[in-house]
Design a protein around this motif. Structure first.
Motif, PDB file in Angstrom:
ATOM      1  N   UNK A  18       7.038   0.911  -1.938  1.00  0.00           N
ATOM      2  CA  UNK A  18       5.351   0.800  -2.232  1.00  0.00           C
ATOM      3  C   UNK A  18       5.658  -0.094  -4.104  1.00  0.00           C
ATOM      4  N   UNK A  19       4.692  -0.558  -3.890  1.00  0.00           N
ATOM      5  CA  UNK A  19       4.068  -1.463  -4.441  1.00  0.00           C
ATOM      6  C   UNK A  19       2.287  -1.547  -4.442  1.00  0.00           C
ATOM      7  N   UNK A  20       1.731  -2.780  -5.457  1.00  0.00           N
ATOM      8  CA  UNK A  20       0.390  -2.661  -5.103  1.00  0.00           C
ATOM      9  C   UNK A  20      -0.653  -2.868  -4.205  1.00  0.00           C
ATOM     10  N   UNK A  21      -0.615  -2.658  -3.449  1.00  0.00           N
ATOM     11  CA  UNK A  21      -1.754  -3.364  -2.309  1.00  0.00           C
ATOM     12  C   UNK A  21      -2.101  -4.554  -2.269  1.00  0.00           C
ATOM     13  N   UNK A  22      -1.097  -5.055  -0.581  1.00  0.00           N
ATOM     14  CA  UNK A  22      -1.131  -6.213  -0.806  1.00  0.00           C
ATOM     15  C   UNK A  22      -2.340  -6.454   0.637  1.00  0.00           C
ATOM     16  N   UNK A  23      -2.989  -5.585   0.576  1.00  0.00           N
ATOM     17  CA  UNK A  23      -3.481  -5.811   1.509  1.00  0.00           C
ATOM     18  C   UNK A  23      -4.843  -6.173   1.689  1.00  0.00           C
ATOM     19  N   UNK A  24      -5.678  -7.492   1.807  1.00  0.00           N
ATOM     20  CA  UNK A  24      -6.633  -8.323   1.417  1.00  0.00           C
ATOM     21  C   UNK A  24      -7.833  -7.056   1.819  1.00  0.00           C
ATOM     22  N   UNK A  25      -7.982  -6.607   2.419  1.00  0.00           N
ATOM     23  CA  UNK A  25      -9.350  -5.156   2.601  1.00  0.00           C
ATOM     24  C   UNK A  25      -9.299  -4.440   2.271  1.00  0.00           C
ATOM     25  N   UNK A  26      -7.908  -4.139   1.470  1.00  0.00           N
ATOM     26  CA  UNK A  26      -8.199  -2.744   1.000  1.00  0.00           C
ATOM     27  C   UNK A  26      -8.825  -2.916  -0.912  1.00  0.00           C
ATOM     28  N   UNK A  27      -7.981  -1.828  -1.284  1.00  0.00           N
ATOM     29  CA  UNK A  27      -8.830  -1.580  -2.720  1.00  0.00           C
ATOM     30  C   UNK A  27      -8.090  -2.672  -4.011  1.00  0.00           C
ATOM     31  N   UNK A  36     -15.909   0.637  -6.191  1.00  0.00           N
ATOM     32  CA  UNK A  36     -17.055  -0.294  -6.708  1.00  0.00           C
ATOM     33  C   UNK A  36     -16.235  -1.217  -7.463  1.00  0.00           C
ATOM     34  N   UNK A  37     -15.426  -0.807  -8.224  1.00  0.00           N
ATOM     35  CA  UNK A  37     -15.016  -2.385  -8.952  1.00  0.00           C
ATOM     36  C   UNK A  37     -13.401  -2.364  -7.667  1.00  0.00           C
ATOM     37  N   UNK A  38     -13.623  -3.278  -7.508  1.00  0.00           N
ATOM     38  CA  UNK A  38     -12.579  -4.401  -6.895  1.00  0.00           C
ATOM     39  C   UNK A  38     -11.622  -5.152  -7.757  1.00  0.00           C
ATOM     40  N   UNK A  39     -12.091  -5.832  -8.800  1.00  0.00           N
ATOM     41  CA  UNK A  39     -11.224  -6.863 -10.139  1.00  0.00           C
ATOM     42  C   UNK A  39      -9.754  -6.748  -9.614  1.00  0.00           C
ATOM     43  N   UNK A  40      -9.032  -7.160 -10.156  1.00  0.00           N
ATOM     44  CA  UNK A  40      -7.762  -7.413  -9.944  1.00  0.00           C
ATOM     45  C   UNK A  40      -7.194  -6.615 -11.565  1.00  0.00           C
ATOM     46  N   UNK A  41      -7.061  -5.420 -11.369  1.00  0.00           N
ATOM     47  CA  UNK A  41      -6.529  -4.618 -12.602  1.00  0.00           C
ATOM     48  C   UNK A  41      -5.048  -4.355 -12.256  1.00  0.00           C
ATOM     49  N   UNK A  42      -4.058  -5.066 -12.626  1.00  0.00           N
ATOM     50  CA  UNK A  42      -2.765  -4.326 -12.529  1.00  0.00           C
ATOM     51  C   UNK A  42      -2.238  -3.027 -13.497  1.00  0.00           C
ATOM     52  N   UNK A  43      -2.539  -2.783 -14.824  1.00  0.00           N
ATOM     53  CA  UNK A  43      -2.611  -1.788 -15.326  1.00  0.00           C
ATOM     54  C   UNK A  43      -3.964  -1.393 -16.062  1.00  0.00           C
ATOM     55  N   UNK A  44      -3.180   0.422 -16.422  1.00  0.00           N
ATOM     56  CA  UNK A  44      -4.433   1.111 -16.964  1.00  0.00           C
ATOM     57  C   UNK A  44      -5.044   0.213 -17.704  1.00  0.00           C
ATOM     58  N   UNK A  45      -4.059   0.002 -18.702  1.00  0.00           N
ATOM     59  CA  UNK A  45      -4.265   0.003 -20.542  1.00  0.00           C
ATOM     60  C   UNK A  45      -5.177  -1.319 -20.019  1.00  0.00           C
ATOM     61  N   UNK A  46      -5.187  -1.991 -18.907  1.00  0.00           N
ATOM     62  CA  UNK A  46      -6.669  -2.989 -18.511  1.00  0.00           C
ATOM     63  C   UNK A  46      -7.997  -2.727 -18.722  1.00  0.00           C
TER      64      UNK A  46
END
Length: 135
Positions: A18-27, A36-46
């Motif tokens: 399991x890892x961050x979503x790699x499907x470009x059509x998903x969130x 609604x927010x689809x920006x690339x955020x990789x950490x909750x701290x961001x």
């Protein structure tokens, strides 16, 4: 006081983990609960709040009996499908994180949507606490 909720989204990768979503059509890895927010955020701290708000407490995983597993994950064949608490036949998963927020004194800004920001500092990862609703 209010709460901010976000989804952590993951997919089953070609390396059989399991890892961050790699499907470009998903969130993205983290998205608002309404997606609604689809920006690339990789950490909750961001995830930041608009002016006039401050965080109270830490991020907590939401666990719902019959809807998630013990770690808060729910599973589906894809992000457009209905999610379940069983992993069988599923290739994506998500879990909800929740954090309390409060208004600062004199806040007249009515915005309540969290903002996603790039952070140059590296804070420690969030402490995982599970919210288990009463039976």
């Amino acid at each position: 006081q209010a709460c901010t909720e976000v989804w952590e989204n993951q997919s089953w990768g070609p390396d059989s983990t399991w890892g961050p979503n790699i499907n470009s059509s998903g969130p993205s890895h983290f998205s608002t609960v309404d997606d609604a927010a689809q920006e690339e955020v990789t950490r909750l701290q961001d995830i930041t709040l608009p002016a006039g708000w401050y965080w109270e407490g830490e991020w907590k995983v939401v666990v719902v009996d019959g809807e998630t597993d013990a770690a808060g994950w729910s599973y589906a064949s894809d992000f457009a499908s209905n999610f379940q608490d069983s992993i069988s036949g599923c290739f994506v998963r998500r879990r909800k994180w929740r954090r309390k927020r409060c208004r600062t004194e004199g806040n007249l800004d009515g915005r309540t949507t969290p903002e996603f920001a790039d952070s140059s500092s590296t804070p420690p990862p969030p402490k995982v606490e599970y919210l288990i609703p009463p039976l």
